[in-house]
Structures are given as C-alpha cells and as structure tokens.
Motif scaffolding. Sequence first.
Motif, PDB file in Angstrom:
ATOM      1  N   LYS A 104      33.568  25.823  -9.985  1.00 36.26           N
ATOM      2  CA  LYS A 104      32.691  26.566  -9.566  1.00 36.26           C
ATOM      3  C   LYS A 104      31.240  26.213  -9.541  1.00 36.26           C
ATOM      4  CE  LYS A 104      31.042  31.497 -10.874  1.00 36.26           C
ATOM      5  NZ  LYS A 104      31.427  32.566 -11.605  1.00 36.26           N
ATOM      6  N   THR A 105      30.999  25.406 -10.570  1.00 42.29           N
ATOM      7  CA  THR A 105      29.565  24.653 -10.363  1.00 42.29           C
ATOM      8  C   THR A 105      29.478  23.815  -9.384  1.00 42.29           C
ATOM      9  OG1 THR A 105      29.530  24.982 -12.892  1.00 42.29           O
ATOM     10  CG2 THR A 105      28.153  23.132 -11.957  1.00 42.29           C
ATOM     11  N   GLN A 107      30.770  23.806  -6.359  1.00 42.16           N
ATOM     12  CA  GLN A 107      30.789  24.650  -5.518  1.00 42.16           C
ATOM     13  C   GLN A 107      29.309  25.012  -5.238  1.00 42.16           C
ATOM     14  OE1 GLN A 107      34.062  27.187  -6.021  1.00 42.16           O
ATOM     15  NE2 GLN A 107      35.506  26.047  -4.766  1.00 42.16           N
ATOM     16  N   ARG A 108      28.693  25.564  -6.240  1.00 43.19           N
ATOM     17  CA  ARG A 108      27.443  26.147  -6.177  1.00 43.19           C
ATOM     18  C   ARG A 108      26.386  24.995  -5.888  1.00 43.19           C
ATOM     19  NH1 ARG A 108      26.435  31.134  -7.483  1.00 43.19           N
ATOM     20  NH2 ARG A 108      27.946  32.408  -8.491  1.00 43.19           N
ATOM     21  N   GLU A 111      26.579  24.335  -2.335  1.00 47.82           N
ATOM     22  CA  GLU A 111      25.746  25.339  -1.519  1.00 47.82           C
ATOM     23  C   GLU A 111      24.140  25.025  -1.491  1.00 47.82           C
ATOM     24  OE1 GLU A 111      26.706  28.872  -3.586  1.00 47.82           O
ATOM     25  OE2 GLU A 111      28.710  28.905  -2.838  1.00 47.82           O
ATOM     26  N   LYS A 112      23.669  24.589  -2.667  1.00 49.39           N
ATOM     27  CA  LYS A 112      22.223  24.353  -2.777  1.00 49.39           C
ATOM     28  C   LYS A 112      21.890  22.862  -2.148  1.00 49.39           C
ATOM     29  CE  LYS A 112      21.910  24.800  -7.107  1.00 49.39           C
ATOM     30  NZ  LYS A 112      23.451  25.551  -7.452  1.00 49.39           N
ATOM     31  N   PHE A 243      19.051  32.154  -4.964  1.00 49.96           N
ATOM     32  CA  PHE A 243      18.910  31.344  -6.228  1.00 49.96           C
ATOM     33  C   PHE A 243      17.764  32.198  -7.161  1.00 49.96           C
ATOM     34  CE2 PHE A 243      16.878  28.243  -8.794  1.00 49.96           C
ATOM     35  CZ  PHE A 243      17.795  27.793  -9.651  1.00 49.96           C
TER      36      PHE A 243
END
Length: 289
Positions: A104-105, A107-108, A111-112, A243
């Motif tokens: 999950k981290t 993937q985030r 995104e950034k 964010f």
Amino acid sequence: MTNKDLHDPRFYRAKQEADFAKDPTISTPQTEDPAYTLAFQDTEFLLREELRPVRFQLELLKPEMLLDEAGIGSTLVMYGSARIPEPDKADALIEAATDEASLKTAQRMKEKAKYYDEARKLARIVSDCGIEEDGKRDFVVCSGGGPSIMEAANRGAADVGKESIGLNIVLPHEQAPNEYVTPSLSFQFHYFALRKMHFLLRARAVAVFPGGFGTFDEFFELITLIQTGKMEPLPIMLFGKDFWNRIIDFDALAEEGTISRKDLDLFQFVETADEAWAIIQRFYDLDCA
C-alpha cells in the motif's frame, strides 16, 4: 623594501601569517604543542563547546559570502521528500513489497512519483529564463541537496546548463549531495537553524512538494515567519492538494480558531510546474515564456 601603495594593508593578511606559522625549520617543544597553534587553524579548539557561537557565525558567513561572490541575487527554493522515486523507478518499490502494508505504501509512493517530474520541470523552466537584475542572477534553484525531489530540482537546472544550489545537512545516515548540484554552490551544514535561515535569506518563491517531517518543519517555519510579519509575503506553492489535505486539515485549524481564516491565503495548491510558474510570474509581473 618599503611598500608605498596607499591601498595595501600595513599588516600581513591572515593567509600570509598562516603560511609563516608553518615554517618547518622551527621545531621546539613549545611550537609542537597544540597551545601554540594559531586559534583560527586549531580545529580541536574550534570544536569546543564554548566555541558554538563562533561556529554559528562561520556557518552563517561562509554560504552568504560565497553566494554573494557567485552573483546569486535571489532563489526559488524547492522543498520535498527524500524518498519519492522518479517515475521509472516507482514500480521497483511495488515489486519489493513484502506484505499488504508495504504494498500500500509503495503504491502511494508511485502515485506521488509524478512530482519528481514536476519538480524537475519547474526548475528547468525557471532556470531557462535566466532572469537577472543589477548584475545578479534571480530565481536560482535551491534545494536541500539530497535525493528524490531535491535531486529533481537540481537536475532540472542542470538540464538547461544552469547552476543550482544545494544546502546539505550532516546526519548520521545522510548521503552525499546529489550529482546535479553545482559543486561550487554545494554547502554542508551542522546546524539545522542556519541551514533553514539560508533557505530563506534569498528566497523569492517557494515550491513545497509532498514530504515528511523535514519538509513539514521547513514549510511551517516559513508560513509562521510570514504570518507573524517577520518575513514579507512571497509565492508559496503546495504541490499535491490531495496529499496535503489528507495529511493536514488546514480548514480545521481555522475552524478551531488557532489560525485566522486569512492565514490559509499564505499558500496556494498546485499540481503542475506550469501552474506554479504562472503564480510566480503574476506575483512579480514577470514576462518570461
């Protein structure tokens, strides 16, 4: 022979005196003892606790003098994470994930990753304009000198053959400055306070990208200085509205009354380098495509 030049000093300069003190032909118990070392050449002496005020002064003066000598009139400061990967390396984080939480981290972080490119693009746009006034270069890119968003900032300036500044800090786990910082404008600090001061002494605009404690520290100090009137307003662009609003409930601070509603006007949310550059141009009435 007597020196009759009216503009030459009557005393030897410190560099000359230091060279005299290195005379290898003189060696006695007295000259070999550390007490005899010139104070400004005695590293052990300068590192004593009592000399902290002197070290503060040196860390303020050295970058200030060298930046002035380099003709740096003002800077575009770029804050941001040391962990966000550039886009083509983001998938590697996902592949390295070992459990649901780390996936999950990762993937985030992917995104950034787009903000690496936006930081690089903004630095490239601003540097390519080559704005100068009174013989000084303006909006010279300045980052923390490290990896990720900081690297992207220095890299963008390097893309168009322009110099950029890196203000690194000594940490137990810190790496070398990123390869895109101009070597003669790469500074290393011991004191966070002096480093943060140098970020803002020449700042005329600040771009803040997603980041962690360090980015938050720098951003909140900046808006506090403006909020309290210690510093004049300047363009502050927060990249990544989703964010920032997920991490910080700015509206709640105003609702609670701990800040004024007008304090929310101290910064603006943006998503792209073009948006940020447009804000800077409007603020300073610049005409640079």
